[in-house]
Write an enzyme that holds these catalytic residues in place. Sequence first.
Site, PDB file in Angstrom:
ATOM      1  N   LYS A 252       0.834  -1.215   0.000  1.00 37.39           N
ATOM      2  CA  LYS A 252       0.000   0.000   0.000  1.00 37.39           C
ATOM      3  C   LYS A 252       0.868   1.264   0.000  1.00 37.39           C
ATOM      4  O   LYS A 252       0.651   2.163  -0.787  1.00 37.39           O
ATOM      5  CB  LYS A 252      -0.909   0.047   1.247  1.00 37.39           C
ATOM      6  CG  LYS A 252      -1.821  -1.146   1.403  1.00 37.39           C
ATOM      7  CD  LYS A 252      -2.814  -0.958   2.547  1.00 37.39           C
ATOM      8  CE  LYS A 252      -2.198  -0.884   3.936  1.00 37.39           C
ATOM      9  NZ  LYS A 252      -1.586  -2.138   4.417  1.00 37.39           N
TER      10      LYS A 252
ATOM     11  N   ARG B 161      -9.577   1.212   8.885  1.00 40.52           N
ATOM     12  CA  ARG B 161      -9.235  -0.162   9.204  1.00 40.52           C
ATOM     13  C   ARG B 161     -10.379  -0.871   9.919  1.00 40.52           C
ATOM     14  O   ARG B 161     -10.249  -2.053  10.227  1.00 40.52           O
ATOM     15  CB  ARG B 161      -8.010  -0.188  10.112  1.00 40.52           C
ATOM     16  CG  ARG B 161      -6.692  -0.418   9.354  1.00 40.52           C
ATOM     17  CD  ARG B 161      -5.607  -0.252  10.374  1.00 40.52           C
ATOM     18  NE  ARG B 161      -4.413  -0.983  10.189  1.00 40.52           N
ATOM     19  CZ  ARG B 161      -3.270  -0.473   9.721  1.00 40.52           C
ATOM     20  NH1 ARG B 161      -3.225   0.736   9.251  1.00 40.52           N
ATOM     21  NH2 ARG B 161      -2.175  -1.204   9.713  1.00 40.52           N
TER      22      ARG B 161
ATOM     23  N   ARG C  30      11.419  -5.735   5.001  1.00 45.86           N
ATOM     24  CA  ARG C  30      11.109  -4.336   4.712  1.00 45.86           C
ATOM     25  C   ARG C  30      12.060  -3.380   5.440  1.00 45.86           C
ATOM     26  O   ARG C  30      12.421  -3.598   6.583  1.00 45.86           O
ATOM     27  CB  ARG C  30       9.669  -4.054   5.149  1.00 45.86           C
ATOM     28  CG  ARG C  30       9.292  -2.603   5.048  1.00 45.86           C
ATOM     29  CD  ARG C  30       7.833  -2.407   4.959  1.00 45.86           C
ATOM     30  NE  ARG C  30       7.137  -2.627   6.218  1.00 45.86           N
ATOM     31  CZ  ARG C  30       5.823  -2.455   6.340  1.00 45.86           C
ATOM     32  NH1 ARG C  30       5.093  -2.119   5.298  1.00 45.86           N
ATOM     33  NH2 ARG C  30       5.238  -2.650   7.497  1.00 45.86           N
TER      34      ARG C  30
ATOM     35  N   ARG D 192      11.209  -1.415  11.007  1.00 45.88           N
ATOM     36  CA  ARG D 192      10.188  -1.054  11.994  1.00 45.88           C
ATOM     37  C   ARG D 192      10.141  -2.067  13.127  1.00 45.88           C
ATOM     38  O   ARG D 192      10.271  -3.261  12.899  1.00 45.88           O
ATOM     39  CB  ARG D 192       8.811  -1.027  11.307  1.00 45.88           C
ATOM     40  CG  ARG D 192       8.539   0.263  10.610  1.00 45.88           C
ATOM     41  CD  ARG D 192       7.320   0.190   9.753  1.00 45.88           C
ATOM     42  NE  ARG D 192       6.131  -0.345  10.409  1.00 45.88           N
ATOM     43  CZ  ARG D 192       4.915  -0.324   9.853  1.00 45.88           C
ATOM     44  NH1 ARG D 192       4.753   0.217   8.656  1.00 45.88           N
ATOM     45  NH2 ARG D 192       3.879  -0.831  10.475  1.00 45.88           N
TER      46      ARG D 192
ATOM     47  N   ARG E  48      -0.771  -8.558  13.867  1.00 46.27           N
ATOM     48  CA  ARG E  48      -1.311  -7.576  12.912  1.00 46.27           C
ATOM     49  C   ARG E  48      -2.148  -8.264  11.838  1.00 46.27           C
ATOM     50  O   ARG E  48      -3.169  -7.734  11.397  1.00 46.27           O
ATOM     51  CB  ARG E  48      -0.164  -6.775  12.280  1.00 46.27           C
ATOM     52  CG  ARG E  48       0.449  -5.792  13.284  1.00 46.27           C
ATOM     53  CD  ARG E  48       1.851  -5.379  12.906  1.00 46.27           C
ATOM     54  NE  ARG E  48       1.897  -4.578  11.719  1.00 46.27           N
ATOM     55  CZ  ARG E  48       2.941  -4.540  10.887  1.00 46.27           C
ATOM     56  NH1 ARG E  48       4.010  -5.285  11.112  1.00 46.27           N
ATOM     57  NH2 ARG E  48       2.916  -3.770   9.839  1.00 46.27           N
TER      58      ARG E  48
HETATM   59  P1  AMP Z   1       0.801   0.661   9.423  1.00 47.50           P
HETATM   60  O1  AMP Z   1       2.022   1.482   9.219  1.00 47.50           O
HETATM   61  O2  AMP Z   1      -0.343   1.097   8.552  1.00 47.50           O
HETATM   62  O3  AMP Z   1       1.062  -0.818   9.329  1.00 47.50           O
HETATM   63  O4  AMP Z   1       0.323   0.950  10.931  1.00 47.50           O
HETATM   64  C1  AMP Z   1       1.150   0.642  12.034  1.00 47.50           C
HETATM   65  C2  AMP Z   1       0.327   0.582  13.305  1.00 47.50           C
HETATM   66  O5  AMP Z   1      -0.287   1.852  13.545  1.00 47.50           O
HETATM   67  C3  AMP Z   1      -0.821  -0.417  13.300  1.00 47.50           C
HETATM   68  O6  AMP Z   1      -0.402  -1.726  13.643  1.00 47.50           O
HETATM   69  C4  AMP Z   1      -1.751   0.193  14.355  1.00 47.50           C
HETATM   70  O7  AMP Z   1      -1.267  -0.044  15.658  1.00 47.50           O
HETATM   71  C5  AMP Z   1      -1.607   1.691  14.079  1.00 47.50           C
HETATM   72  N1  AMP Z   1      -2.574   2.175  13.071  1.00 47.50           N
HETATM   73  C6  AMP Z   1      -2.295   2.675  11.819  1.00 47.50           C
HETATM   74  N2  AMP Z   1      -3.426   3.027  11.185  1.00 47.50           N
HETATM   75  C7  AMP Z   1      -4.442   2.736  12.016  1.00 47.50           C
HETATM   76  C8  AMP Z   1      -5.857   2.837  11.922  1.00 47.50           C
HETATM   77  N3  AMP Z   1      -6.463   3.300  10.799  1.00 47.50           N
HETATM   78  N4  AMP Z   1      -6.598   2.436  12.989  1.00 47.50           N
HETATM   79  C9  AMP Z   1      -6.013   1.978  14.100  1.00 47.50           C
HETATM   80  N5  AMP Z   1      -4.701   1.817  14.251  1.00 47.50           N
HETATM   81  C10 AMP Z   1      -3.896   2.200  13.218  1.00 47.50           C
END
Ligand code: AMP
Length: 221
Positions: A17, A92, A131, A164, A175
């Site tokens: 994404k 989400r 990554r 990360r 996740r």
């Molecule tokens: P990502 O970089 O999109 O994988 O997001 C990393 C982490 O941020 C996720 O595992 C959640 O803990 C939090 N997070 C990101 N976007 C959201 C969202 N839309 N709703 C809730 N938690 C989020």
Amino acid sequence: MGEVVRVVFLGPPGAGKGTQAKFLEKKYGACQVSTGDILRKAVQDRTAVGKKAAGYLEKGQLVPDEVMLNLVAERLREKDCAKGFILDGFPRTVAQAEGLEEILGELGWKLDSVLCMRVPQEMIIQRLSGRRSCKKCGNLYHVVLNPPQREEFCDRCNGELYQRDDDREETIRARLHVFETQTVPLVHYYRKRGLLREIDGVGSVEEIRARVFRELEEGAA
Ligand code: AMP
């Protein structure tokens, strides 16, 4: 599609994404709104939101909807989003999707499409464990699938690359579980609204980029 794009990227972690959102950002002059990036920065800067979110990020759980909706409402009202936006990692949950509809309604905007990236689970784990992100500009790499020219440094800005904290195996599994239980219902939600466009997320970064552009152009035709 007109000049302004307003799209959502949906898909499991590691689906590509962020990588594809950056291509759209460049092509359409829209801004990438990555809620994960915003939250990681908030945690690093120890803001009030960062303090609330830190524990969830660490465990791979979702930050509460209310926090997310406030954050996105504020971000979309910033001037640069008037040129269009690519939501990456938001919504989400169904509650977030409903909240987003309200926010967009207030702004007089509508989504053009929701691009859903499909990738098998084994590949997700392979992608996430290799990554790397740039500390300075956020550009994304993979040690094998999309390596930087100089190991551990960004091609674009020469910043240092890092892994990360939540790209570790136990957190990856948490996740993925969260995605299956809380985010997959959005596929049905957006299909019902005629917005869903499915994209095969297996292939090279360039192959997937061509599919994403094709979908958006066909959607506009
Ligand atoms: P990502 O970089 O999109 O994988 O997001 C990393 C982490 O941020 C996720 O595992 C959640 O803990 C939090 N997070 C990101 N976007 C959201 C969202 N839309 N709703 C809730 N938690 C989020």
